[in-house]
Scaffold this motif. Structure first.
Motif, PDB file in Angstrom:
ATOM      1  N   LEU A   1       0.852  -1.204   0.000  1.00 18.97           N
ATOM      2  CA  LEU A   1       0.000   0.000   0.000  1.00 18.97           C
ATOM      3  C   LEU A   1       0.888   1.256   0.000  1.00 18.97           C
ATOM      4  CD1 LEU A   1      -2.815  -1.021   2.538  1.00 18.97           C
ATOM      5  CD2 LEU A   1      -3.058  -0.738   0.062  1.00 18.97           C
ATOM      6  N   SER A   2       1.983   1.203   0.731  1.00 20.15           N
ATOM      7  CA  SER A   2       2.901   2.353   0.776  1.00 20.15           C
ATOM      8  C   SER A   2       3.479   2.610  -0.603  1.00 20.15           C
ATOM      9  CB  SER A   2       4.042   2.099   1.766  1.00 20.15           C
ATOM     10  OG  SER A   2       3.530   1.861   3.043  1.00 20.15           O
ATOM     11  N   GLU A   3       3.809   1.540  -1.293  1.00 14.82           N
ATOM     12  CA  GLU A   3       4.356   1.677  -2.650  1.00 14.82           C
ATOM     13  C   GLU A   3       3.328   2.364  -3.561  1.00 14.82           C
ATOM     14  OE1 GLU A   3       7.342   1.173  -3.590  1.00 14.82           O
ATOM     15  OE2 GLU A   3       7.095   1.316  -5.763  1.00 14.82           O
ATOM     16  N   LEU A   4       2.045   2.187  -3.237  1.00 16.45           N
ATOM     17  CA  LEU A   4       0.986   2.845  -4.021  1.00 16.45           C
ATOM     18  C   LEU A   4       0.690   4.252  -3.482  1.00 16.45           C
ATOM     19  CD1 LEU A   4      -1.380  -0.242  -4.446  1.00 16.45           C
ATOM     20  CD2 LEU A   4      -0.087   0.901  -6.262  1.00 16.45           C
ATOM     21  N   GLY A   5       1.517   4.698  -2.545  1.00 24.54           N
ATOM     22  CA  GLY A   5       1.404   6.090  -2.084  1.00 24.54           C
ATOM     23  C   GLY A   5       0.610   6.265  -0.797  1.00 24.54           C
ATOM     24  N   TRP A   6       0.143   5.173  -0.197  1.00 27.33           N
ATOM     25  CA  TRP A   6      -0.624   5.306   1.041  1.00 27.33           C
ATOM     26  C   TRP A   6       0.326   5.545   2.216  1.00 27.33           C
ATOM     27  CZ3 TRP A   6      -5.571   1.957   1.819  1.00 27.33           C
ATOM     28  CH2 TRP A   6      -6.285   1.863   0.616  1.00 27.33           C
ATOM     29  N   ARG A   7      -0.167   6.288   3.197  1.00 25.75           N
ATOM     30  CA  ARG A   7       0.577   6.450   4.448  1.00 25.75           C
ATOM     31  C   ARG A   7      -0.012   5.451   5.444  1.00 25.75           C
ATOM     32  NH1 ARG A   7       1.444  11.987   7.802  1.00 25.75           N
ATOM     33  NH2 ARG A   7       2.794  12.450   6.066  1.00 25.75           N
ATOM     34  N   VAL A   8       0.790   4.475   5.835  1.00 28.21           N
ATOM     35  CA  VAL A   8       0.254   3.357   6.630  1.00 28.21           C
ATOM     36  C   VAL A   8       0.909   3.311   8.012  1.00 28.21           C
ATOM     37  CG1 VAL A   8      -0.174   0.864   6.658  1.00 28.21           C
ATOM     38  CG2 VAL A   8      -0.035   2.068   4.472  1.00 28.21           C
ATOM     39  N   CYS A   9       0.086   3.112   9.006  1.00 24.23           N
ATOM     40  CA  CYS A   9       0.568   3.008  10.389  1.00 24.23           C
ATOM     41  C   CYS A   9       0.450   1.545  10.836  1.00 24.23           C
ATOM     42  CB  CYS A   9      -0.319   3.890  11.271  1.00 24.23           C
ATOM     43  SG  CYS A   9       0.012   3.738  13.019  1.00 24.23           S
ATOM     44  N   VAL A  10       1.590   0.915  11.099  1.00 23.58           N
ATOM     45  CA  VAL A  10       1.578  -0.481  11.564  1.00 23.58           C
ATOM     46  C   VAL A  10       1.746  -0.480  13.076  1.00 23.58           C
ATOM     47  CG1 VAL A  10       2.667  -2.754  11.368  1.00 23.58           C
ATOM     48  CG2 VAL A  10       2.629  -1.230   9.380  1.00 23.58           C
ATOM     49  N   LEU A  11       0.845  -1.159  13.758  1.00 23.06           N
ATOM     50  CA  LEU A  11       0.862  -1.174  15.225  1.00 23.06           C
ATOM     51  C   LEU A  11       1.175  -2.586  15.725  1.00 23.06           C
ATOM     52  CD1 LEU A  11      -2.378   0.950  15.615  1.00 23.06           C
ATOM     53  CD2 LEU A  11      -0.027   1.745  15.974  1.00 23.06           C
ATOM     54  N   GLU A  12       2.277  -2.734  16.417  1.00 24.11           N
ATOM     55  CA  GLU A  12       2.742  -4.042  16.875  1.00 24.11           C
ATOM     56  C   GLU A  12       2.845  -4.044  18.398  1.00 24.11           C
ATOM     57  OE1 GLU A  12       3.568  -7.187  15.723  1.00 24.11           O
ATOM     58  OE2 GLU A  12       3.874  -7.444  17.877  1.00 24.11           O
ATOM     59  N   GLN A  13       2.192  -5.034  19.042  1.00 23.95           N
ATOM     60  CA  GLN A  13       2.194  -5.048  20.512  1.00 23.95           C
ATOM     61  C   GLN A  13       3.543  -5.450  21.117  1.00 23.95           C
ATOM     62  OE1 GLN A  13       2.143  -8.096  22.623  1.00 23.95           O
ATOM     63  NE2 GLN A  13       2.614  -9.360  20.834  1.00 23.95           N
ATOM     64  N   HIS A  14       4.353  -6.190  20.368  1.00 28.03           N
ATOM     65  CA  HIS A  14       5.624  -6.706  20.898  1.00 28.03           C
ATOM     66  C   HIS A  14       6.669  -5.576  20.960  1.00 28.03           C
ATOM     67  CE1 HIS A  14       8.559  -9.522  22.026  1.00 28.03           C
ATOM     68  NE2 HIS A  14       8.786 -10.165  20.891  1.00 28.03           N
ATOM     69  N   TYR A  15       7.786  -5.838  21.649  1.00 22.48           N
ATOM     70  CA  TYR A  15       8.824  -4.792  21.712  1.00 22.48           C
ATOM     71  C   TYR A  15       9.677  -4.752  20.452  1.00 22.48           C
ATOM     72  CZ  TYR A  15      11.800  -8.675  23.399  1.00 22.48           C
ATOM     73  OH  TYR A  15      12.469  -9.860  23.538  1.00 22.48           O
ATOM     74  N   THR A  16       9.464  -5.714  19.547  1.00 19.89           N
ATOM     75  CA  THR A  16      10.194  -5.689  18.283  1.00 19.89           C
ATOM     76  C   THR A  16       9.251  -6.085  17.145  1.00 19.89           C
ATOM     77  OG1 THR A  16      12.205  -6.423  17.143  1.00 19.89           O
ATOM     78  CG2 THR A  16      11.073  -8.084  18.478  1.00 19.89           C
ATOM     79  N   ALA A  17       9.559  -5.613  15.953  1.00 19.47           N
ATOM     80  CA  ALA A  17       8.663  -5.869  14.818  1.00 19.47           C
ATOM     81  C   ALA A  17       8.986  -7.204  14.146  1.00 19.47           C
ATOM     82  CB  ALA A  17       8.809  -4.736  13.806  1.00 19.47           C
ATOM     83  N   GLY A  18       8.037  -7.692  13.361  1.00 20.36           N
ATOM     84  CA  GLY A  18       8.285  -8.900  12.559  1.00 20.36           C
ATOM     85  C   GLY A  18       7.357 -10.067  12.875  1.00 20.36           C
ATOM     86  N   GLY A  19       6.612 -10.004  13.985  1.00 20.26           N
ATOM     87  CA  GLY A  19       5.745 -11.143  14.328  1.00 20.26           C
ATOM     88  C   GLY A  19       6.604 -12.393  14.472  1.00 20.26           C
ATOM     89  N   TYR A  20       6.164 -13.483  13.862  1.00 21.70           N
ATOM     90  CA  TYR A  20       6.914 -14.743  13.968  1.00 21.70           C
ATOM     91  C   TYR A  20       8.248 -14.701  13.221  1.00 21.70           C
ATOM     92  CZ  TYR A  20       3.722 -17.917  16.461  1.00 21.70           C
ATOM     93  OH  TYR A  20       2.983 -18.561  17.416  1.00 21.70           O
ATOM     94  N   THR A  21       8.518 -13.637  12.499  1.00 23.19           N
ATOM     95  CA  THR A  21       9.851 -13.554  11.865  1.00 23.19           C
ATOM     96  C   THR A  21      10.849 -12.817  12.771  1.00 23.19           C
ATOM     97  OG1 THR A  21       9.488 -11.463  10.682  1.00 23.19           O
ATOM     98  CG2 THR A  21       8.795 -13.470   9.536  1.00 23.19           C
ATOM     99  N   HIS A  22      10.435 -12.476  13.996  1.00 22.83           N
ATOM    100  CA  HIS A  22      11.388 -11.746  14.833  1.00 22.83           C
ATOM    101  C   HIS A  22      12.445 -12.694  15.411  1.00 22.83           C
ATOM    102  CE1 HIS A  22       9.123 -12.921  18.569  1.00 22.83           C
ATOM    103  NE2 HIS A  22      10.282 -12.713  19.156  1.00 22.83           N
ATOM    104  N   SER A  23      13.558 -12.120  15.780  1.00 24.41           N
ATOM    105  CA  SER A  23      14.619 -12.899  16.440  1.00 24.41           C
ATOM    106  C   SER A  23      14.848 -12.278  17.816  1.00 24.41           C
ATOM    107  CB  SER A  23      15.933 -12.804  15.664  1.00 24.41           C
ATOM    108  OG  SER A  23      15.745 -13.091  14.308  1.00 24.41           O
TER     109      SER A  23
END
Ligand SMILES: Cc1cc2nc3c(=O)[nH]c(=O)nc-3n(C[C@H](O)[C@H](O)[C@H](O)COP(=O)(O)OP(=O)(O)OC[C@H]3O[C@@H](n4cnc5c(N)ncnc54)[C@H](O)[C@@H]3O)c2cc1C
Length: 539
Positions: A39-61
């Motif tokens: 969506l950002s590539e299409l020009g949208w301004r997107v706010c991603v909200l993540e509850q964890h202290y680091t981003a990535g979900g199950y891809t976090h290390s």
């Protein structure tokens, strides 16, 4: 235990929010990040909200005591050539994400006292199976044909999800033609029509842990999707799995968006029966008429939406038809020698008590003392050519095994690191049992382990925002695949879904779900040129 300092994303504070986001994404896993980035590539301004202290979900290390481990990525397939999967990763990361191939023998299956394996490359995979089961050559060839037929069916299944209900009706006859008979059938039934050889069936299903359901319960579509995904071998993200999110976030920021961590959404705000924004756990309200939830179906419908909205739009009956996938344990191991010095392979080990996987699961659920029905062992520092640069002279190993959530249910409202003696005792005994599996396969490691820690389904809930320690969100039964409400569109105006629950599990499954959600939101006229940019001439 000290919390990890390996963190990516920007810590949420209300004053750090921009005004007027075009969309809010709940959850920064692969599904959420892909949707936000496209969506950002299409020009949208997107706010991603993540509850964890680091981003990535199950891809976090995370790192501790000088070691670094991944929690939900051990290998990715289909990225060794310019495939659609690879092109999408390249696009989202602007080419920054690099992939290291595993050994040609990417999976090894210890089935009782026998050993089988999977070898990279379609022809090699087939020839290797024939070498292991010479009397089953015809069945193996029929199996390879079935895998080939499923490909078109998978695309049709995915495209169905993008269409509006009236469009689905129009294309249904054509889609039916593209979906082979086996698509929605049970894995074991399909395979037992090919062969009676239970060892061969066990070898073909040796990756059942990749979807969390043994063959008599799982869908052949997901089985085939996974088998095809790894047919050309396994690959590991160079630098660790956290590099996946780290390399995608800049695309979201380029359009004025951001990925916020420590940003727990408490509720999706509904006003006049449509989405009006989100309320954060700190009470702050972010107004926006487009919210995309990548937090999983259980979180979205059971926790984040007001109950009356769930009832108003008829989701209660839908929810009754899906259940959580298996909960799991993890063992994270550190050693004070390099992977090379220790002779660690770039091969995953799958350890089974015997060739009847379903019976083993049943027995384990009924009797906690029974053998683990599957123990999976991965050697991330061996797979990552950059690990030695970051953590010289050390190595890591990860073990994953199923565990019924009920064993840990009583610690549901407890705090990480403060769950008490009983919990620690249970963890320790399970950890010791799993470590014995490692030593049995690699006896040279006995006495060499410097550190290990065990995670439980409560750790998964705590860090990854799940409710029942789910390995893969919703369980992948054939019934689940018939749920056409599991897709990007919801019946609630302004609410969209993405991530593993809308298509299938796996990093690639969640990524493709992100693409489908973007497509459904913006329509083909806008998505067409973007697809061309991603895939070149390919449609
Ligand atoms: C042990 C394990 C091993 C795996 N191994 C592999 C593998 O080798 N290869 C592979 O391809 N796949 C693997 N997978 C599966 C793969 O990691 C997942 O299918 C995929 O990453 C899911 O992505 P997602 O975006 O759908 O969900 P997630 O990555 O789970 O993201 C959802 C996010 O939503 C956040 N969230 C939840 N509630 C809220 C809230 N209220 N507010 C804000 N944020 C919220 C969560 O914190 C989480 O970050 C593995 C998974 C596990 C658990």
């Amino acid at each position: 235990m000290k919390p990890s300092t390996l963190r990516i994303g920007y810590r949420y504070r209300p004053k750090r929010l921009a005004a007027g986001y075009d969309a809010i994404v709940i959850g920064s896993g692969m599904g959420g990040l892909t949707t936000a980035a496209l969506l950002s590539e299409l020009g949208w301004r997107v706010c991603v909200l993540e509850q964890h202290y680091t981003a990535g979900g199950y891809t976090h290390s995370y790192e501790r005591n000088g070691y670094e481990w991944d929690v939900g990525v051990h290998y990715i397939g289909d990225v060794g050539a310019p495939t659609r999967t690879r092109k999408m990763f390249d696009f989202l990361s602007a080419g920054a994400l690099q992939w290291a191939p595993m050994d040609a023998e990417y999976d090894r299956f210890y089935v009782g006292d026998k050993t089988f394996n999977a070898i990279a490359g379609k022809q090699n995979f087939r020839d290797n199976l024939v070498r292991q089961f010479p009397e089953e050559e015809a069945a193996i060839d029929r199996y390879m044909v079935l895998l080939g037929q499923i490909s078109g069916g998978l695309s049709a299944h995915a495209m169905d999800k993008v269409l509006k209900p009236w469009q689905q009706k129009i294309v249904a006859p054509f889609m039916r033609f593209r979906k082979p008979r086996h698509l929605y059938r049970n894995t074991y039934k399909v395979l037992s029509e090919l062969t009676e050889n239970q060892d061969l069936i066990a070898t073909l299903c040796g990756q059942w842990g990749d979807m969390g359901l043994p063959p008599k319960q799982s869908s052949f579509m997901v089985h085939a999707m996974i088998a095809r995904h790894y047919l050309y071998g396994g690959f590991y993200p160079v630098g660790g799995s956290w590099k996946i999110a780290d390399s995608i976030i800049p695309m979201i920021q380029k359009s004025g968006g951001e990925v916020f961590t420590y940003a727990r959404v408490a509720e999706i705000i509904i006003s006049d029966s449509k989405v009006a924004g989100v309320e954060m756990a700190d009470g702050h309200i972010i107004e926006c008429d487009r919210v995309i939830s990548s937090a999983g179906v259980a979180n979205t419908f059971r926790d984040l939406l007001p109950e009356e909205t769930v009832c108003e739009f008829g989701y209660q009956q839908d929810l009754a038809r899906v259940g959580p996938s298996f909960a799991h344990l993890g063992v994270y191991i550190g050693l004070q020698q390099s992977a090379e010095e220790l002779g660690l392979p770039k091969t995953n080990f799958w350890i089974y008590p015997g060739n009847d996987y379903d019976a083993a699961v049943e027995e384990f659920v009924a009797n906690p003392g029974a053998e683990f029905p599957v123990v999976y062992i991965s050697f991330p520092s061996a797979k990552d050519p950059d690990y030695e640069n970051r953590h010289p002279g050390t190595a890591t190993i990860e073990i994953v095994a199923p565990a019924p959530y009920e064993w840990f249910e009583s610690w549901e409202d407890s705090t990480w690191g403060k769950r008490g003696e009983e919990y620690e005792k249970l963890k320790a005994s399970l950890g010791e049992r799993l470590m014995e599996h490692l030593y049995r396969r690699l006896p040279q490691l006995r006495g060499k382990v410097d550190y290990y820690e065990v995670s439980t389904p409560q750790s998964t809930n705590w860090f990854s925002g799940y409710q029942r320690g789910e390995l893969y969100g919703l369980e992948h039964t054939t019934e689940r695949l018939h749920q056409d409400w599991l897709g990007p569109r919801t019946r609630i105006p302004g609410l969209w879904l993405t991530g593993q629950d809308t298509l299938t599990c796996g990093v690639t499954g969640a990524m493709m779900a992100g693409m489908l959600t973007t497509m459904a939101m913006v329509g083909m006229r806008k998505m067409g040129p973007l697809m061309k940019k991603i895939y070149g001439g390919e449609p």
